[in-house]
Scaffold this motif. Structure first.
Motif, mmCIF file in Angstrom:
data_model
loop_
_atom_site.group_PDB
_atom_site.id
_atom_site.type_symbol
_atom_site.label_atom_id
_atom_site.label_comp_id
_atom_site.label_asym_id
_atom_site.label_seq_id
_atom_site.Cartn_x
_atom_site.Cartn_y
_atom_site.Cartn_z
ATOM 1 N N LYS A 1 88.533 -8.905 36.105
ATOM 2 C CA LYS A 1 88.477 -9.205 37.783
ATOM 3 C C LYS A 1 89.367 -8.356 38.452
ATOM 4 O O LYS A 1 90.085 -8.589 39.551
ATOM 5 C CB LYS A 1 88.785 -10.830 37.981
ATOM 6 C CG LYS A 1 87.590 -11.474 37.638
ATOM 7 C CD LYS A 1 87.959 -13.070 37.971
ATOM 8 C CE LYS A 1 86.871 -13.950 37.517
ATOM 9 N NZ LYS A 1 86.580 -13.945 36.038
ATOM 10 N N ASP A 2 89.382 -7.107 38.003
ATOM 11 C CA ASP A 2 90.278 -6.150 38.801
ATOM 12 C C ASP A 2 89.782 -5.650 39.823
ATOM 13 O O ASP A 2 88.665 -5.796 40.318
ATOM 14 C CB ASP A 2 90.499 -4.877 37.698
ATOM 15 C CG ASP A 2 91.654 -4.020 38.084
ATOM 16 O OD1 ASP A 2 92.621 -4.077 37.132
ATOM 17 O OD2 ASP A 2 91.814 -3.285 39.060
ATOM 18 N N GLU A 3 90.793 -5.432 40.628
ATOM 19 C CA GLU A 3 90.582 -5.376 42.416
ATOM 20 C C GLU A 3 89.692 -3.932 42.140
ATOM 21 O O GLU A 3 88.849 -3.661 42.870
ATOM 22 C CB GLU A 3 91.787 -4.845 43.005
ATOM 23 C CG GLU A 3 92.288 -6.004 43.749
ATOM 24 C CD GLU A 3 93.642 -5.972 44.327
ATOM 25 O OE1 GLU A 3 94.032 -4.823 44.554
ATOM 26 O OE2 GLU A 3 94.673 -6.852 44.435
ATOM 27 N N ASP A 4 90.177 -2.775 41.437
ATOM 28 C CA ASP A 4 89.263 -1.722 41.211
ATOM 29 C C ASP A 4 88.212 -1.860 40.095
ATOM 30 O O ASP A 4 88.330 -2.125 39.089
ATOM 31 C CB ASP A 4 90.095 -0.608 40.774
ATOM 32 C CG ASP A 4 89.536 0.766 40.793
ATOM 33 O OD1 ASP A 4 88.228 0.927 40.682
ATOM 34 O OD2 ASP A 4 90.418 1.704 40.757
ATOM 35 N N ALA A 5 86.925 -2.195 40.965
ATOM 36 C CA ALA A 5 85.758 -2.459 39.859
ATOM 37 C C ALA A 5 85.431 -1.352 38.781
ATOM 38 O O ALA A 5 84.903 -1.682 37.920
ATOM 39 C CB ALA A 5 84.656 -2.261 40.800
ATOM 40 N N LEU A 6 86.025 -0.200 38.984
ATOM 41 C CA LEU A 6 85.860 0.648 37.794
ATOM 42 C C LEU A 6 86.442 0.153 36.515
ATOM 43 O O LEU A 6 85.882 0.513 35.349
ATOM 44 C CB LEU A 6 86.618 2.059 38.111
ATOM 45 C CG LEU A 6 86.406 3.148 37.260
ATOM 46 C CD1 LEU A 6 85.020 3.561 37.055
ATOM 47 C CD2 LEU A 6 87.313 4.305 37.613
ATOM 48 N N PHE A 7 87.353 -0.692 36.434
ATOM 49 C CA PHE A 7 88.017 -1.311 35.420
ATOM 50 C C PHE A 7 87.532 -2.938 34.947
ATOM 51 O O PHE A 7 87.510 -3.308 33.871
ATOM 52 C CB PHE A 7 89.470 -1.619 35.565
ATOM 53 C CG PHE A 7 90.425 -0.411 35.778
ATOM 54 C CD1 PHE A 7 90.361 0.830 34.920
ATOM 55 C CD2 PHE A 7 90.705 0.007 37.175
ATOM 56 C CE1 PHE A 7 90.866 1.999 34.988
ATOM 57 C CE2 PHE A 7 91.110 1.310 37.364
ATOM 58 C CZ PHE A 7 91.223 2.439 36.342
#
Ligand SMILES: Cc1cc2nc3c(=O)[nH]c(=O)nc-3n(C[C@H](O)[C@H](O)[C@H](O)COP(=O)(O)OP(=O)(O)OC[C@H]3O[C@@H](n4cnc5c(N)ncnc54)[C@H](O)[C@@H]3O)c2cc1C
Length: 365
Positions: free
Chosen positions: A188-194
């Motif tokens: 659930k990282d803020e950066d969807a890439l992760f």
């Protein structure tokens, strides 16, 4: 890598076992001084274990996670596969002091290192695929002081990240020469890439952001087949030279994208009965086999020849041997390099005669 050493099993004592995640163990073997040379290994190689589970003899390969720079240590990591026979037995029952039959190390998932070079190594690992990558990463950082390493590491959630602590320690030790990017499929990282799985598009985005281009780099990919296909396609799409992309599969491919066409070693079609001479431990055994029947490995095993094997699915290279005379065809090959095939090496679990006479030498491993 071609080594003159014979593939052999020896009983080795389990020196250490620790639970690395809820479903993965790290196992250390004690190598007696008399066997140190036989168990010398290269970063990225694997060993094959022979174990009996419910009366059935199983052979399974496990990559070495330790570095050859620490020769007194030979460690592997085993992740329990749902419904898996060997991995469940090992993860649930293996204890310090037990003995396992361990074959001498082998494998090609490696590259020669050079202390004078300043290179960028880039690896994609997922789940237990981190095991050979950790060995490569540790060895590169210590052997090539001017090189750096970027790891993209996929897992379902943070509890299942094998070697998380070790990677943090290595980052602290090697500073900006090591970058580790975790990608969690349930993240659930803020950066969807992760977050999410490593698709071809995600691989491209990760590479563009953290690696920039594919020039003068060495790439290592180890994990589920679909990730291997996605990352390889992304790299090739970005212009990476195929020779710089090293791939290790842990199980035989099931998707068409990963399947490879049969490989011919020698020329010409042959469909009859062949006389096949098998050389093993200096002994010659003559076998008669049908070109469209079982593989050389299976026919040799049926005849009682103690030839080495493990996966029988073209992903490990335990059954590797050299064609000294005659022509053959390999149904599949995911383990040998193009150079080895050009040199006459074959995976005998996939090899069928394509000439009336054939000589296969297991001593040239
Ligand atoms: C060169 C090489 C290196 C390897 N290194 C490691 C390693 O470092 N750590 C590690 O944990 N494993 C590694 N493996 C995989 C390992 O050899 C076994 O295949 C794995 O432990 C499963 O064996 P099993 O007997 O438990 O499962 P099996 O009883 O053989 O299989 C049970 C079910 O699980 C599926 N399955 C089998 N293998 C896998 C897999 N790898 N992933 C997902 N599903 C699978 C099968 O399709 C089957 O449906 C490696 C394999 C190879 C060829």
């Amino acid at each position: 890598m071609t080594s003159p050493r014979m593939a052999r099993f020896h009983p080795l004592e389990v020196a250490t076992v620790h639970l690395e995640t809820p479903d993965a163990i790290v196992v250390g073997f004690r190598i007696p001084p008399a066997l140190q040379e036989e168990y010398a290994f290269t970063h990225g190689q694997y060993v094959t274990l022979k174990l009996t589970v419910n009366g059935e003899e199983l052979r399974r390969s496990y990559s070495i996670c330790s570095s050859p720079l620490d020769p007194h240590e030979l460690r592997i990591a085993v992740k329990q596969v749902k419904g898996g026979r060997a991995s469940t037995e090992l993860v649930s029952k293996l204890k310090q002091g037990m003995t396992l039959d361990v074959m001498t190390p082998m494998g090609n998932f490696t590259t020669a290192l050079d202390a004078g070079k300043a290179r960028h190594f880039v690896a994609f690992a997922a789940g237990s695929g981190i095991t050979p990558i950790l060995s490569i990463l540790k060895t590169v950082l210590r052997s090539e002081p001017k090189s750096r390493f970027t790891l993209f590491y996929g897992n379902t959630d943070s509890d299942r990240i094998i070697f998380r602590k070790k990677l943090d320690e290595l980052k602290a030790q090697h500073g900006d020469r090591l970058a580790v990017h975790h990608i969690l499929s349930q993240g659930k990282d803020e950066d969807a890439l992760f977050n999410g799985r490593i698709t071809k598009d995600k691989a491209k985005q990760l590479l563009s952001r953290f690696v920039a281009d594919t020039l003068d780099k060495e790439f290592f990919i180890c994990g589920p087949e679909q990730m291997m296909v996605n990352v390889s396609e992304a790299l090739e799409g970005m212009g990476a030279d195929k020779k710089t992309i090293h791939v290790e599969l842990f199980s035989s491919p099931v998707t068409n994208e990963a399947k490879k066409a049969p490989v011919e070693v020698g020329e010409g079609a042959f469909t009859g009965t062949a006389q096949v001479k098998v050389i093993m431990d200096g002994r010659e055994t003559l076998l008669t086999m049908d070109a469209s029947g079982d593989s050389v490995l299976d026919v040799a095993l049926d005849a009682g020849v103690d030839v080495p094997f493990a996966c029988k699915g073209a992903v490990c290279c335990t059954c590797k041997a050299r064609v000294v005379e005659g022509k053959v065809e390999m149904a599949m090959n995911y383990a040998l390099t193009d150079e080895e095939v050009a040199d006459g090496y074959v995976l005998t679990c996939q090899t069928h005669p394509r000439s009336a006479t054939l000589t296969i030498d297991y001593d040239q491993h």
